[in-house]
Motif scaffolding. Structure first.
Motif, PDB file in Angstrom:
ATOM      1  N   THR A 147       0.824  -1.212   0.000  1.00  0.00           N
ATOM      2  CA  THR A 147       0.000   0.000   0.000  1.00  0.00           C
ATOM      3  C   THR A 147       0.859   1.263   0.000  1.00  0.00           C
ATOM      4  OG1 THR A 147      -0.276  -0.127   2.418  1.00  0.00           O
ATOM      5  CG2 THR A 147      -2.005  -1.122   1.044  1.00  0.00           C
ATOM      6  N   ILE A 205       1.816   1.848  -3.625  1.00  0.00           N
ATOM      7  CA  ILE A 205       0.663   2.376  -4.367  1.00  0.00           C
ATOM      8  C   ILE A 205       0.417   3.835  -3.981  1.00  0.00           C
ATOM      9  CG2 ILE A 205      -1.849   2.165  -4.620  1.00  0.00           C
ATOM     10  CD1 ILE A 205      -1.387  -0.911  -4.456  1.00  0.00           C
ATOM     11  N   ASN A 206       0.451   4.123  -2.702  1.00  0.00           N
ATOM     12  CA  ASN A 206       0.226   5.480  -2.204  1.00  0.00           C
ATOM     13  C   ASN A 206       1.275   6.463  -2.734  1.00  0.00           C
ATOM     14  OD1 ASN A 206      -1.022   7.461  -0.392  1.00  0.00           O
ATOM     15  ND2 ASN A 206       0.887   7.279   0.767  1.00  0.00           N
ATOM     16  N   ASN A 225       2.723   6.503  -5.383  1.00  0.00           N
ATOM     17  CA  ASN A 225       2.519   6.749  -6.812  1.00  0.00           C
ATOM     18  C   ASN A 225       1.150   7.336  -7.116  1.00  0.00           C
ATOM     19  OD1 ASN A 225       4.934   5.647  -8.511  1.00  0.00           O
ATOM     20  ND2 ASN A 225       4.708   4.305  -6.729  1.00  0.00           N
ATOM     21  N   ILE A 270      -1.922   6.437  -6.540  1.00  0.00           N
ATOM     22  CA  ILE A 270      -2.915   5.520  -7.091  1.00  0.00           C
ATOM     23  C   ILE A 270      -3.928   5.232  -5.986  1.00  0.00           C
ATOM     24  CG2 ILE A 270      -3.313   3.212  -8.034  1.00  0.00           C
ATOM     25  CD1 ILE A 270      -0.327   3.376  -9.032  1.00  0.00           C
ATOM     26  N   ILE A 276      -6.831   3.052  -4.175  1.00  0.00           N
ATOM     27  CA  ILE A 276      -7.399   1.713  -4.050  1.00  0.00           C
ATOM     28  C   ILE A 276      -8.903   1.884  -3.870  1.00  0.00           C
ATOM     29  CG2 ILE A 276      -7.493  -0.400  -2.673  1.00  0.00           C
ATOM     30  CD1 ILE A 276      -4.544   0.188  -1.860  1.00  0.00           C
ATOM     31  N   VAL A 303      -8.041  -0.611  -8.635  1.00  0.00           N
ATOM     32  CA  VAL A 303      -7.296   0.628  -8.387  1.00  0.00           C
ATOM     33  C   VAL A 303      -7.555   1.623  -9.512  1.00  0.00           C
ATOM     34  CG1 VAL A 303      -5.490  -0.540  -7.041  1.00  0.00           C
ATOM     35  CG2 VAL A 303      -5.193  -0.260  -9.510  1.00  0.00           C
ATOM     36  N   ALA A 344      -0.076   0.735 -11.543  1.00  0.00           N
ATOM     37  CA  ALA A 344       0.088   0.036 -10.266  1.00  0.00           C
ATOM     38  C   ALA A 344       0.889  -1.252 -10.447  1.00  0.00           C
ATOM     39  CB  ALA A 344      -1.271  -0.260  -9.645  1.00  0.00           C
ATOM     40  N   LEU A 362       4.613  -1.772  -8.695  1.00  0.00           N
ATOM     41  CA  LEU A 362       4.770  -2.890  -7.748  1.00  0.00           C
ATOM     42  C   LEU A 362       5.825  -3.875  -8.226  1.00  0.00           C
ATOM     43  CD1 LEU A 362       1.064  -3.411  -6.697  1.00  0.00           C
ATOM     44  CD2 LEU A 362       2.956  -2.757  -5.188  1.00  0.00           C
TER      45      LEU A 362
END
Length: 142
Positions: free
Chosen positions: A21, A24-25, A27, A29, A31, A49, A55, A59
């Motif tokens: 997470t 993702i955060n 970048n 993006i 959820i 997402v 994503a 990742l």
């Protein structure tokens, strides 16, 4: 009407979900919806997402095993029996549900479905007057 689901295969170790997470955060993006299933050693973190391709890329760059899968987001009104109706339509068409999880907002409820035959499922659901979220709708739910 298929949407892309991000799936991340992770070890059942302290901090691994946080690292996914965080990546993702960092970048930017969002959820939208998530599901976590685990075994004794590994887990599968499935997500809808805002930017699935990005994503997956970030990742993978961070060392995670991430891939994209086509799923269906079926809109369901909050009425008794709607989930049963959905399963009945699919079962009568010989389509099995491999897994599912909810996607919800203040305006709409949907079920994310991975089914045995996406094309046939879309056809039978359309004929049975079920509505599906488009990718654009699914990726940008507030």
């Amino acid at each position: 009407m298929l949407i892309k689901q991000l799936s991340v295969f992770i070890e059942n170790r302290e901090g691994r979900l946080e690292k996914v997470t965080e990546t993702i955060n960092e970048n930017n993006i969002n959820i939208i919806s998530a599901s976590l299933a685990d075994s004794s050693e590994y887990g599968m973190f499935r997500m809808i997402v805002s930017e699935p391709e990005k994503a997956r890329t970030v990742l993978k760059e961070a060392g995670f095993s991430a891939n994209l899968t086509d799923v269906i987001a079926v809109k369901l009104s909050h009425k008794v029996g709607m989930l049963h109706q959905l399963f009945k339509v699919l079962a009568e068409a010989g389509i099995s549900v491999e897994y599912m999880y909810a996607l919800s907002s203040s305006e709409i409820g949907s079920m994310i479905l991975k089914v045995s035959n996406s094309k046939a499922a879309l056809e039978v659901l359309h004929k049975s007057n079920f509505d599906m979220l488009t990718a654009e709708e699914a990726y940008h739910i507030d």
